[in-house]
Motif scaffolding. Structure first.
Motif, PDB file in Angstrom:
ATOM      1  N   SER A 244      -4.981   5.298  18.961  1.00 24.16           N
ATOM      2  CA  SER A 244      -4.378   6.594  19.283  1.00 24.16           C
ATOM      3  C   SER A 244      -4.922   7.188  20.577  1.00 24.16           C
ATOM      4  N   LEU A 245      -5.975   6.587  21.130  1.00 25.57           N
ATOM      5  CA  LEU A 245      -6.601   7.153  22.321  1.00 25.57           C
ATOM      6  C   LEU A 245      -6.091   6.543  23.620  1.00 25.57           C
ATOM      7  N   VAL A 246      -5.282   5.501  23.528  1.00 24.89           N
ATOM      8  CA  VAL A 246      -4.780   4.849  24.738  1.00 24.89           C
ATOM      9  C   VAL A 246      -3.257   4.895  24.754  1.00 24.89           C
ATOM     10  N   SER A 247      -2.716   4.891  25.945  1.00 28.76           N
ATOM     11  CA  SER A 247      -1.271   5.038  26.111  1.00 28.76           C
ATOM     12  C   SER A 247      -0.589   3.681  26.204  1.00 28.76           C
ATOM     13  N   VAL A 248      -0.572   2.951  25.081  1.00 30.24           N
ATOM     14  CA  VAL A 248       0.129   1.666  25.007  1.00 30.24           C
ATOM     15  C   VAL A 248       0.928   1.626  23.714  1.00 30.24           C
ATOM     16  N   GLY A 249       1.956   0.789  23.688  1.00 25.59           N
ATOM     17  CA  GLY A 249       2.770   0.637  22.502  1.00 25.59           C
ATOM     18  C   GLY A 249       2.068  -0.168  21.428  1.00 25.59           C
ATOM     19  N   ALA A 250       2.596  -0.071  20.211  1.00 29.97           N
ATOM     20  CA  ALA A 250       1.980  -0.765  19.081  1.00 29.97           C
ATOM     21  C   ALA A 250       1.973  -2.268  19.288  1.00 29.97           C
ATOM     22  N   GLY A 251       3.055  -2.815  19.845  1.00 31.02           N
ATOM     23  CA  GLY A 251       3.119  -4.247  20.061  1.00 31.02           C
ATOM     24  C   GLY A 251       2.084  -4.723  21.058  1.00 31.02           C
TER      25      GLY A 251
ATOM     26  N   GLU B 182     -12.770   4.630  27.257  1.00 32.63           N
ATOM     27  CA  GLU B 182     -14.150   5.114  27.274  1.00 32.63           C
ATOM     28  C   GLU B 182     -14.198   6.614  27.530  1.00 32.63           C
ATOM     29  N   GLY B 183     -13.371   7.076  28.460  1.00 32.87           N
ATOM     30  CA  GLY B 183     -13.351   8.502  28.762  1.00 32.87           C
ATOM     31  C   GLY B 183     -12.958   9.329  27.561  1.00 32.87           C
ATOM     32  N   ARG B 184     -11.951   8.885  26.842  1.00 31.24           N
ATOM     33  CA  ARG B 184     -11.495   9.649  25.688  1.00 31.24           C
ATOM     34  C   ARG B 184     -12.467   9.548  24.520  1.00 31.24           C
ATOM     35  N   GLN B 185     -13.084   8.386  24.349  1.00 33.52           N
ATOM     36  CA  GLN B 185     -14.085   8.261  23.295  1.00 33.52           C
ATOM     37  C   GLN B 185     -15.293   9.150  23.576  1.00 33.52           C
ATOM     38  N   LEU B 186     -15.706   9.196  24.855  1.00 31.74           N
ATOM     39  CA  LEU B 186     -16.822  10.060  25.211  1.00 31.74           C
ATOM     40  C   LEU B 186     -16.460  11.518  25.001  1.00 31.74           C
ATOM     41  N   ALA B 187     -15.221  11.882  25.336  1.00 33.26           N
ATOM     42  CA  ALA B 187     -14.789  13.269  25.127  1.00 33.26           C
ATOM     43  C   ALA B 187     -14.838  13.620  23.644  1.00 33.26           C
ATOM     44  N   ASP B 188     -14.381  12.698  22.784  1.00 27.60           N
ATOM     45  CA  ASP B 188     -14.461  12.939  21.342  1.00 27.60           C
ATOM     46  C   ASP B 188     -15.908  13.058  20.889  1.00 27.60           C
ATOM     47  N   ALA B 189     -16.780  12.183  21.425  1.00 32.40           N
ATOM     48  CA  ALA B 189     -18.192  12.221  21.044  1.00 32.40           C
ATOM     49  C   ALA B 189     -18.835  13.530  21.475  1.00 32.40           C
ATOM     50  N   GLU B 190     -18.462  14.022  22.660  1.00 27.82           N
ATOM     51  CA  GLU B 190     -19.029  15.285  23.137  1.00 27.82           C
ATOM     52  C   GLU B 190     -18.588  16.445  22.253  1.00 27.82           C
ATOM     53  N   ARG B 191     -17.336  16.430  21.805  1.00 24.62           N
ATOM     54  CA  ARG B 191     -16.868  17.493  20.915  1.00 24.62           C
ATOM     55  C   ARG B 191     -17.604  17.433  19.572  1.00 24.62           C
ATOM     56  N   ARG B 192     -17.804  16.214  19.050  1.00 28.51           N
ATOM     57  CA  ARG B 192     -18.541  16.080  17.792  1.00 28.51           C
ATOM     58  C   ARG B 192     -19.983  16.550  17.962  1.00 28.51           C
ATOM     59  N   ALA B 193     -20.589  16.206  19.114  1.00 31.69           N
ATOM     60  CA  ALA B 193     -21.978  16.602  19.354  1.00 31.69           C
ATOM     61  C   ALA B 193     -22.114  18.111  19.385  1.00 31.69           C
ATOM     62  N   ARG B 194     -21.147  18.798  19.994  1.00 30.54           N
ATOM     63  CA  ARG B 194     -21.219  20.258  20.039  1.00 30.54           C
ATOM     64  C   ARG B 194     -21.096  20.847  18.631  1.00 30.54           C
TER      65      ARG B 194
ATOM     66  N   GLU C 206     -13.037  -4.243  28.197  1.00 36.32           N
ATOM     67  CA  GLU C 206     -13.180  -4.572  29.610  1.00 36.32           C
ATOM     68  C   GLU C 206     -12.828  -6.028  29.869  1.00 36.32           C
ATOM     69  N   VAL C 207     -12.902  -6.857  28.827  1.00 35.93           N
ATOM     70  CA  VAL C 207     -12.595  -8.285  28.966  1.00 35.93           C
ATOM     71  C   VAL C 207     -11.113  -8.544  28.714  1.00 35.93           C
ATOM     72  N   VAL C 208     -10.566  -7.982  27.644  1.00 36.50           N
ATOM     73  CA  VAL C 208      -9.205  -8.329  27.241  1.00 36.50           C
ATOM     74  C   VAL C 208      -8.147  -7.394  27.821  1.00 36.50           C
ATOM     75  N   ALA C 209      -8.545  -6.191  28.216  1.00 31.86           N
ATOM     76  CA  ALA C 209      -7.583  -5.245  28.810  1.00 31.86           C
ATOM     77  C   ALA C 209      -8.340  -4.287  29.728  1.00 31.86           C
ATOM     78  N   PRO C 210      -8.853  -4.799  30.860  1.00 29.33           N
ATOM     79  CA  PRO C 210      -9.692  -3.961  31.730  1.00 29.33           C
ATOM     80  C   PRO C 210      -8.968  -2.738  32.267  1.00 29.33           C
ATOM     81  N   GLU C 211      -7.639  -2.803  32.359  1.00 27.88           N
ATOM     82  CA  GLU C 211      -6.897  -1.652  32.876  1.00 27.88           C
ATOM     83  C   GLU C 211      -6.927  -0.464  31.920  1.00 27.88           C
ATOM     84  N   LEU C 212      -7.282  -0.695  30.647  1.00 28.45           N
ATOM     85  CA  LEU C 212      -7.336   0.380  29.664  1.00 28.45           C
ATOM     86  C   LEU C 212      -8.760   0.813  29.332  1.00 28.45           C
ATOM     87  N   ALA C 213      -9.758   0.039  29.792  1.00 30.00           N
ATOM     88  CA  ALA C 213     -11.136   0.272  29.369  1.00 30.00           C
ATOM     89  C   ALA C 213     -11.636   1.647  29.790  1.00 30.00           C
TER      90      ALA C 213
END
Length: 416
Positions: free
Chosen positions: A130-137, A182-194, A171-178
């Motif tokens: 849900s954090l990346v902008s790609v289709g299910a397939g 990571e940015g969105r996961q870090l943003a979620d982690a920062e919100r949880r930390a607060r 970063e290995v299988v889809a470097p264009e999405l890495a």
């Protein structure tokens, strides 16, 4: 007629009965080495087969009135409940989601410890859909490639190395999405930390008090930076010399904390919850200007670019800006900070948080650059506005849009 699975288990037990009577102490080194590897592989394959059986044995637990098969197995075999549930998790993961990994486990190409790490990494990656902008397939194809890659790497790496590979598998299988993930996961982690931030003081009755705090990593680094300004850095042996006495680093840091509190001016309430410390931060030029991406703090921990830009409004934050190929473009300066006089002027003008509908008083707010400092915005009253901590975070949160209303307030809207 006996099922082949039961017949095979009985055959294995017969062979083991013969093997346990042998004395391996006189085996040559080469044969001991070979026997150790063979038994380790067989043990792992048996565990994998048991995990596969556990995954489809829910009816056993139901028949005997147990909550699940792991609980039943722990009760009947007297193994620990944790071990039984660990086997159940692996079996279910391989049965329902990661069949390639399950096949490699049964074939002895991956051991059970490796299997747990790989399954965990793949589950973490799957949960990030849900954090990346790609289709299910397309995402399904990425998961297939990730599983294949990690199973192949199990030939060369143990669980610890595989865990690190799993953390960076995108970063290995889809470097264009890495970077996006990571940015969105870090943003979620920062919100949880607060949300989890807390501090508790327990008086021990012996003249001391125990302080327990849970803080966001960036805040903890700011505290550490301040404390180490009062003491010597940690030496290799973990102790610091002072007046001929070897003082433990932890004690020096405790004394530095006392000194830090004593150095605060009680006549002047601190700005933004305290004068911020000076820290070095590394980020790409594009991340600095757009607020998208990630940045690295001095201790190597990662934060979102949005959090770095927010900190730039309130901390003596010195960015080492990188261009293409990570070439340093230069070090920033701290002139971006609003002065105490400017803060007073902003407080007199704004009175409270300027987010639409917010009434947090000016004394509890933070000064924000309307046009980011990184994009040439000036540190002056025309480009400054007061926002409470929550709305200051939202300004730098990619999930929200914001615009200025005719009266100068800022209105937020969740991106659709």
């Amino acid at each position: 007629m006996v099922h082949p699975l039961l017949a095979g288990a009985a055959s294995i037990e017969d062979v083991l009965d013969k093997l346990v009577g042998l004395e391996p102490v006189f085996l040559p080194v080469a044969e001991k080495r070979e026997a150790l590897l063979a038994l380790a592989r067989l043990s792992s394959r048996v565990e994998a087969l048991q995990a596969k059986l556990i995954a489809c044995a829910g009816d056993v637990a139901e028949a005997d009135g147990h909550r699940d098969v792991a609980g039943w197995l722990a009760h009947r075999t007297h193994v620990s409940g944790a071990a039984a549930r660990r086997a159940q998790r692996l079996g279910v993961a391989c049965d329902r989601r990661w069949q390639r990994l399950g096949g490699a486990l049964l074939a002895g190409q991956v051991n059970v410890d490796q299997g747990h790490v790989i399954a965990g990494a793949l589950d973490d990656l799957a949960s990030a859909a849900s954090l990346v902008s790609v289709g299910a397939g397309e995402w399904g194809g990425i998961l297939v490639r990730a599983e294949q890659h990690l199973v192949e790497q199990a030939k060369h790496f143990g669980p610890r190395e595989l865990r690190r590979l799993g953390e960076r598998i995108l970063e290995v299988v889809a470097p264009e999405l890495a970077e996006e993930l990571e940015g969105r996961q870090l943003a979620d982690a920062e919100r949880r930390a607060r949300r989890r931030t807390s501090l508790r003081i327990q008086h021990l009755g012996d003249g001391t008090a125990l302080i327990k705090a849970r803080l966001p990593e960036a805040v903890a680094l700011r505290l550490k930076t301040s404390l180490e300004a009062f003491t010597s850095p940690r030496r290799a042996d973990g102790r610091c010399a002072r007046d001929g006495e070897a003082v433990p680093y932890e004690r020096r840091m405790g004394e530095a904390f006392c000194s830090l509190l004593e150095a605060l001016d009680p006549a002047r309430p601190p700005l933004h919850g305290g004068d911020a410390t000076t820290m070095m931060i590394t980020m790409d030029l594009a991340a600095l200007t757009t607020g998208l991406g990630t940045a690295t703090l001095a201790d190597g921990s990662r934060i979102t670019a949005g959090e770095a830009r927010r900190m730039a409004c309130t901390a003596n934050l010195v960015p080492a800006v990188l261009g293409t190929r990570s070439v340093p473009l230069g070090l920033g300066h701290t002139a971006r900070l609003f002065t105490p006089a400017q803060r007073k002027a902003l407080a007199l003008r704004d009175r409270e948080c300027r987010a639409d509908g917010c009434s947090i008083p000016a004394a509890w707010t933070e000064a924000h650059h309307l046009q980011p400092w990184s994009l040439g915005g000036r540190t002056d009253l025309a480009n400054g506005i007061l926002l409470c901590s929550r709305h200051h975070h939202l300004v730098h949160d990619y999930r929200y849009l914001h615009d200025r209303m005719p009266n100068g307030d800022i209105r937020f809207a969740l991106r659709s």
